[in-house]
Design a protein around this motif. Structure first.
Motif, short mmCIF file in Angstrom:
data_model
loop_
_atom_site.label_atom_id
_atom_site.label_comp_id
_atom_site.label_asym_id
_atom_site.label_seq_id
_atom_site.Cartn_x
_atom_site.Cartn_y
_atom_site.Cartn_z
N UNK A 1 0.83 -1.21 0.00
CA UNK A 1 0.00 0.00 0.00
C UNK A 1 0.86 1.26 0.00
N UNK A 2 2.02 1.20 0.68
CA UNK A 2 2.94 2.34 0.69
C UNK A 2 3.53 2.55 -0.69
N UNK A 3 3.90 1.44 -1.35
CA UNK A 3 4.46 1.54 -2.69
C UNK A 3 3.44 2.09 -3.67
N UNK A 4 2.17 1.73 -3.48
CA UNK A 4 1.12 2.20 -4.38
C UNK A 4 0.82 3.68 -4.20
N UNK A 5 0.60 4.09 -2.96
CA UNK A 5 0.31 5.49 -2.66
C UNK A 5 0.43 5.72 -1.17
N UNK B 1 -2.30 4.98 1.78
CA UNK B 1 -1.92 4.11 2.89
C UNK B 1 -2.12 4.81 4.22
N UNK B 2 -1.73 6.07 4.30
CA UNK B 2 -1.92 6.84 5.53
C UNK B 2 -3.40 7.02 5.85
N UNK B 3 -4.21 7.16 4.80
CA UNK B 3 -5.65 7.37 4.99
C UNK B 3 -6.34 6.16 5.61
N UNK B 4 -5.83 4.96 5.33
CA UNK B 4 -6.45 3.75 5.87
C UNK B 4 -5.77 3.29 7.16
N UNK C 1 -2.29 3.02 7.90
CA UNK C 1 -0.97 2.37 7.85
C UNK C 1 0.08 3.32 8.44
N UNK C 2 0.85 2.83 9.40
CA UNK C 2 1.93 3.63 10.00
C UNK C 2 3.11 3.61 9.03
N UNK C 3 3.17 4.60 8.16
CA UNK C 3 4.12 4.58 7.05
C UNK C 3 5.56 4.55 7.53
N UNK C 4 5.91 5.44 8.44
CA UNK C 4 7.29 5.50 8.92
C UNK C 4 7.70 4.21 9.61
N UNK C 5 6.81 3.63 10.39
CA UNK C 5 7.10 2.38 11.09
C UNK C 5 7.39 1.25 10.11
N UNK C 6 6.55 1.14 9.07
CA UNK C 6 6.75 0.09 8.07
C UNK C 6 8.04 0.30 7.30
#
Length: 352
Positions: free
Chosen positions: A195-199, A203-206, A208-213
């Motif tokens: 999801x991060x690679x896609x957008x 990803x943040x909207x749903x 997903x902890x982007x920095x953590x991943x």
């Protein structure tokens, strides 16, 4: 239903690696050439690096041009702890992986606030800093003269002191790494990475902890790379900083792109392509172009990278998957035709 899906994922995550392991482990049964063993051992080293880098680049969408630093961290940690202090190689390998993960965490916190070209340049700068440290800390690393006398790895008194034995050690770890990575990709973490690679916005909207991943996959990638560096050090018994320069990081990324950044199997395909083409170049270039300089390899792989991005942007691994899929479809079509002609009705494999 969920239980059935979990079984399917578990089954799919093991069948491919098991078949591949059987094929790889049969190679020493058909040849006793140390040259062949050496080639496959080098492919194994690079496959471990590319395995982690594929998860970072292909699944999380983050580009790193500093992975040679983690390669060197693993190598020098093993070299110093075993060669200078006489500790166990396995302990040194684990320490190297932990150290690489901690450094990845420290570097990743500020670095992953960047994106695109800025992220690539930041990781490149990190790699140059570590490369310089390897050269300047000569009292610890041997500096430009290199580090000699790195002992071989042993397990319960069994020494991996020849190419035949080391072949099995390296490829056992590669296959375990493939199984581990495939399970990660098919898990909740893998879905988060994709999801991060896609957008990143989506990803943040749903939630997903982007920095953590990003940090987790960066640390995991660093650990894979450190493991490969440690194995290299114990295999060649001598290392110097030139093995871990910026060019090495670029070659790692080239392998991932050529093999296919969207497939874990691409790590092996890319590593094999790089090593085998490199060996062919060493053999044929002096014959075909006797006046060619030593940097011809860089030019060749640069051109190959451009052609791959233009004509096969997904790399070689998906092309092999398409060939296998076509073969299965043809096989299923023939089987269905036989069943129908024989008075029975059978559905094709794709519809089961």
């Amino acid at each position: 239903m969920v239980k059935k899906d979990l079984k399917k994922i578990y089954h799919n995550s093991l069948v491919g690696p098991i078949i591949f392991a059987l094929i790889i482990f049969l190679i020493p049964m058909v040849t006793s050439s140390n040259y062949i063993y050496t080639i496959f051992i080098m492919i194994g080293f690079y496959a471990l690096v590319c395995n982690g880098l594929t998860m970072l680049t292909g699944y999380a969408g983050q580009i790193s041009l500093g992975h040679a630093a983690f390669y060197g961290i693993g190598a020098y940690t093993s070299a110093v702890l075993t060669g200078t202090y006489g500790l166990s190689p396995w302990f040194a390998i684990i320490v190297g992986m932990i150290l690489a993960a901690l450094i990845a965490l420290i570097v990743g916190i500020p670095t992953f606030k960047l994106s695109g070209h800025y992220l690539a340049l930041a990781t490149l700068g990190f790699g140059i800093i570590i490369f310089t440290a390897f050269k300047e800390l000569s009292s610890l690393t041997g500096g430009s003269n290199g580090f000699f006398g790195i002992p071989t790895i042993s397990l319960f008194g069994f020494e991996f002191n020849n190419d035949f034995r080391y072949f099995y050690l390296v490829w056992t770890l590669v296959i375990l790494g493939i199984i581990f990575s495939r399970n990660i990709i098919h898990s909740r973490i893998g879905r988060g990475l994709r999801s991060i690679e896609g957008s990143e916005i989506a990803a943040d909207a749903v939630g997903v902890n982007i920095m953590n991943y990003k940090l987790q996959v960066f640390m995991l990638s660093a650990m894979f790379t450190s493991l490969a560096g440690s194995l290299l050090a114990h295999y060649v018994s001598f290392i110097n900083p030139e093995l871990f320069g910026a060019n090495t990081s670029i070659y790692f990324l080239v392998m991932v792109i050529i093999g296919g950044a969207s497939s874990i199997w691409g790590s092996i395909v890319g590593a094999a392509t790089y090593v085998m083409l490199g060996e062919l170049l060493k053999h044929f270039i002096p014959i075909l172009l006797p006046n060619a300089g030593g940097q011809f390899e860089i030019v060749f792989f640069g051109v190959l990278l451009v052609l791959t991005l233009i004509y096969m942007p997904n790399g070689l691994a998906p092309q092999f998957s398409k060939i296998i899929s076509k073969f299965r479809k043809n096989k299923n079509g023939v089987q269905n035709s036989v069943n129908v002609n024989g008075g029975g009705i059978a559905s094709g494999g794709e519809n089961k």
